[in-house]
Scaffold this active site. Structure first.
Site, PDB file in Angstrom:
ATOM      1  N   HIS A  50       7.673  62.935  -5.796  1.00  0.00           N
ATOM      2  CA  HIS A  50       6.201  62.607  -5.307  1.00  0.00           C
ATOM      3  C   HIS A  50       5.479  64.023  -5.352  1.00  0.00           C
ATOM      4  O   HIS A  50       5.827  64.938  -5.850  1.00  0.00           O
ATOM      5  CB  HIS A  50       6.198  62.015  -3.866  1.00  0.00           C
ATOM      6  CG  HIS A  50       6.918  60.555  -3.923  1.00  0.00           C
ATOM      7  ND1 HIS A  50       8.077  60.470  -3.388  1.00  0.00           N
ATOM      8  CD2 HIS A  50       6.405  59.687  -4.547  1.00  0.00           C
ATOM      9  CE1 HIS A  50       8.314  59.083  -3.327  1.00  0.00           C
ATOM     10  NE2 HIS A  50       7.378  58.412  -4.300  1.00  0.00           N
ATOM     11  N   ARG A  61      -5.021  61.985   0.842  1.00  0.00           N
ATOM     12  CA  ARG A  61      -3.753  61.505   1.626  1.00  0.00           C
ATOM     13  C   ARG A  61      -3.360  62.270   2.816  1.00  0.00           C
ATOM     14  O   ARG A  61      -3.987  63.263   3.185  1.00  0.00           O
ATOM     15  CB  ARG A  61      -2.511  61.723   0.722  1.00  0.00           C
ATOM     16  CG  ARG A  61      -2.688  61.264  -0.982  1.00  0.00           C
ATOM     17  CD  ARG A  61      -2.504  59.875  -0.902  1.00  0.00           C
ATOM     18  NE  ARG A  61      -2.602  59.228  -2.249  1.00  0.00           N
ATOM     19  CZ  ARG A  61      -3.741  58.645  -2.770  1.00  0.00           C
ATOM     20  NH1 ARG A  61      -4.836  58.733  -2.162  1.00  0.00           N
ATOM     21  NH2 ARG A  61      -3.541  57.946  -4.047  1.00  0.00           N
ATOM     22  N   PRO A  83       6.051  54.054   6.435  1.00  0.00           N
ATOM     23  CA  PRO A  83       5.735  55.557   6.549  1.00  0.00           C
ATOM     24  C   PRO A  83       4.580  55.651   5.249  1.00  0.00           C
ATOM     25  O   PRO A  83       4.532  55.069   4.481  1.00  0.00           O
ATOM     26  CB  PRO A  83       7.109  56.089   5.976  1.00  0.00           C
ATOM     27  CG  PRO A  83       8.153  55.085   5.948  1.00  0.00           C
ATOM     28  CD  PRO A  83       7.429  53.636   5.804  1.00  0.00           C
ATOM     29  N   ASN A  91       3.500  58.741   2.850  1.00  0.00           N
ATOM     30  CA  ASN A  91       3.565  60.093   1.885  1.00  0.00           C
ATOM     31  C   ASN A  91       4.308  61.140   2.612  1.00  0.00           C
ATOM     32  O   ASN A  91       3.970  62.213   3.198  1.00  0.00           O
ATOM     33  CB  ASN A  91       2.195  60.351   1.932  1.00  0.00           C
ATOM     34  CG  ASN A  91       1.165  59.652   1.077  1.00  0.00           C
ATOM     35  OD1 ASN A  91       1.571  59.534  -0.143  1.00  0.00           O
ATOM     36  ND2 ASN A  91       0.151  59.147   1.839  1.00  0.00           N
ATOM     37  N   ARG A 135       6.889  72.603 -10.089  1.00  0.00           N
ATOM     38  CA  ARG A 135       6.017  73.053 -11.350  1.00  0.00           C
ATOM     39  C   ARG A 135       5.469  74.502 -11.082  1.00  0.00           C
ATOM     40  O   ARG A 135       5.370  75.318 -11.959  1.00  0.00           O
ATOM     41  CB  ARG A 135       4.899  71.951 -11.441  1.00  0.00           C
ATOM     42  CG  ARG A 135       5.653  70.833 -12.360  1.00  0.00           C
ATOM     43  CD  ARG A 135       4.458  69.726 -12.095  1.00  0.00           C
ATOM     44  NE  ARG A 135       3.504  69.821 -12.714  1.00  0.00           N
ATOM     45  CZ  ARG A 135       2.311  69.044 -12.771  1.00  0.00           C
ATOM     46  NH1 ARG A 135       2.405  67.910 -11.945  1.00  0.00           N
ATOM     47  NH2 ARG A 135       1.279  69.206 -13.311  1.00  0.00           N
ATOM     48  N   TYR A 147       6.397  48.037  -6.656  1.00  0.00           N
ATOM     49  CA  TYR A 147       6.887  48.553  -5.739  1.00  0.00           C
ATOM     50  C   TYR A 147       6.368  48.004  -4.334  1.00  0.00           C
ATOM     51  O   TYR A 147       7.017  47.746  -3.573  1.00  0.00           O
ATOM     52  CB  TYR A 147       6.761  50.262  -5.614  1.00  0.00           C
ATOM     53  CG  TYR A 147       7.350  50.881  -4.588  1.00  0.00           C
ATOM     54  CD1 TYR A 147       8.769  50.979  -4.515  1.00  0.00           C
ATOM     55  CD2 TYR A 147       6.420  51.518  -3.324  1.00  0.00           C
ATOM     56  CE1 TYR A 147       9.207  51.768  -3.420  1.00  0.00           C
ATOM     57  CE2 TYR A 147       7.380  52.057  -2.361  1.00  0.00           C
ATOM     58  CZ  TYR A 147       8.619  52.308  -2.378  1.00  0.00           C
ATOM     59  OH  TYR A 147       9.141  53.114  -1.305  1.00  0.00           O
ATOM     60  N   TRP A 154      -2.629  64.965 -12.225  1.00  0.00           N
ATOM     61  CA  TRP A 154      -3.333  63.683 -12.647  1.00  0.00           C
ATOM     62  C   TRP A 154      -4.563  63.436 -11.736  1.00  0.00           C
ATOM     63  O   TRP A 154      -4.525  63.658 -10.589  1.00  0.00           O
ATOM     64  CB  TRP A 154      -2.217  62.592 -12.526  1.00  0.00           C
ATOM     65  CG  TRP A 154      -1.462  62.442 -13.731  1.00  0.00           C
ATOM     66  CD1 TRP A 154      -1.006  63.162 -14.568  1.00  0.00           C
ATOM     67  CD2 TRP A 154      -0.908  61.048 -14.392  1.00  0.00           C
ATOM     68  NE1 TRP A 154      -0.423  62.626 -15.820  1.00  0.00           N
ATOM     69  CE2 TRP A 154      -0.160  61.290 -15.314  1.00  0.00           C
ATOM     70  CE3 TRP A 154      -0.810  59.768 -13.476  1.00  0.00           C
ATOM     71  CZ2 TRP A 154       0.688  60.355 -15.988  1.00  0.00           C
ATOM     72  CZ3 TRP A 154      -0.153  58.919 -14.154  1.00  0.00           C
ATOM     73  CH2 TRP A 154       0.849  59.013 -15.469  1.00  0.00           C
ATOM     74  N   LYS A 160       8.176  45.833  -1.301  1.00  0.00           N
ATOM     75  CA  LYS A 160       8.237  46.203  -0.028  1.00  0.00           C
ATOM     76  C   LYS A 160       7.646  45.238   0.988  1.00  0.00           C
ATOM     77  O   LYS A 160       8.240  45.014   1.874  1.00  0.00           O
ATOM     78  CB  LYS A 160       7.691  47.562   0.293  1.00  0.00           C
ATOM     79  CG  LYS A 160       8.062  48.659  -0.228  1.00  0.00           C
ATOM     80  CD  LYS A 160       9.537  48.794   0.204  1.00  0.00           C
ATOM     81  CE  LYS A 160      10.104  50.191  -0.088  1.00  0.00           C
ATOM     82  NZ  LYS A 160      11.351  50.304   0.764  1.00  0.00           N
ATOM     83  N   ASP A 170      -6.475  58.184 -10.451  1.00  0.00           N
ATOM     84  CA  ASP A 170      -6.476  58.791  -9.213  1.00  0.00           C
ATOM     85  C   ASP A 170      -5.406  57.975  -8.116  1.00  0.00           C
ATOM     86  O   ASP A 170      -4.891  58.549  -6.931  1.00  0.00           O
ATOM     87  CB  ASP A 170      -7.680  58.875  -8.247  1.00  0.00           C
ATOM     88  CG  ASP A 170      -8.600  60.098  -8.901  1.00  0.00           C
ATOM     89  OD1 ASP A 170      -8.107  60.794  -9.629  1.00  0.00           O
ATOM     90  OD2 ASP A 170      -9.629  60.231  -8.394  1.00  0.00           O
TER      91      ASP A 170
END
Length: 228
Positions: free
Chosen positions: A103, A129, A87, A89, A111, A60, A122, A64, A189
């Site tokens: 995401h 972030r 951008p 997140n 969930r 990805y 995970w 980009k 991570d």
């Protein structure tokens, strides 16, 4: 390979169609995923082509980067006015909440409301972030194409950085649903930290995010409860 194959034609198809249609200005939507694993934090735009993109986003990230190169070449050869934004997140109402597309924020909201207990996440949860609300994203994109139509990338982000562990706590608290969280440290991570240097956005297009994370999460969760 799949991510590279699926994403690269999106940009090349659209920019060529814009050229053929005589579009005066074109906005390349790049990504924070162009940056390498060991980039500076907060990350300046100058590190966008430094080394390899973060490995967990490799295909990805390269797609980009190529989108940015396409913007640069179309400006040079065809004289198109091209702006580039990266951008960070983004989230908000009308996000992708589907399991296979979402995401971190929409995935966690779904969930939690689906009754998953414990919610399995995970990584360690220590990775950080900075999340940009959709209204701020839209404003930043408009300002970029209006005020800085040059193939010179601009980060669109916020200074409000948070760990994934603390993010989950906020979502659970705002949701009002009592659930436990389990971190799967056998999974990666990703980038240990991800946050943008926003000085260029301020100086070139006068952009600064205005929606705080708590407010954005609340609006997103309220939308989810009403429409999903």
């Amino acid at each position: 390979a799949t991510m590279f194959r699926d994403n690269l034609p999106i940009e090349t198809t659209m920019i060529e169609a814009a050229r053929k249609a005589g579009v005066d200005r074109f906005l390349v939507i790049s990504s924070a995923c162009v940056y390498p694993h060991d980039c500076s934090i907060p990350t300046p735009e100058s590190e966008g082509f430094q080394g390899e993109p973060e490995p967990t986003n490799g295909g990805y990230g390269w797609a980009k980067r190529m989108a940015e190169i396409a913007g640069k070449y179309y400006e040079e050869e065809f004289g198109m006015k091209v702006a580039i934004v990266r951008p960070y997140n983004c989230y908000g109402p009308r996000d992708h909440f589907e399991h296979d597309k979402s995401h971190v924020i929409p995935a966690l909201i779904k969930r939690i409301f689906d009754g998953e207990n414990p919610v399995k996440v995970w990584g360690s949860g220590n990775q950080t972030r900075a999340f940009l609300y959709v209204d701020d994203l839209a404003e930043g994109m408009i300002l970029a194409i209006e005020k800085y139509s040059k193939p010179d990338p601009i980060n669109l982000g916020t200074d409000e950085e948070i760990s994934i562990k603390d993010l989950i706590k906020k979502i659970i608290e705002i949701s009002g649903i009592n659930t436990k969280v389990e971190f799967d440290t056998t999974k990666p991570d990703g980038s240990p930290r991800r946050n943008s240097d926003n000085k260029k956005a301020i100086s070139k297009i006068g952009f600064k995010s205005t929606v705080k994370l708590d407010d954005g999460l609340r609006k997103t969760i309220e939308w989810y409860k009403e429409y999903v």
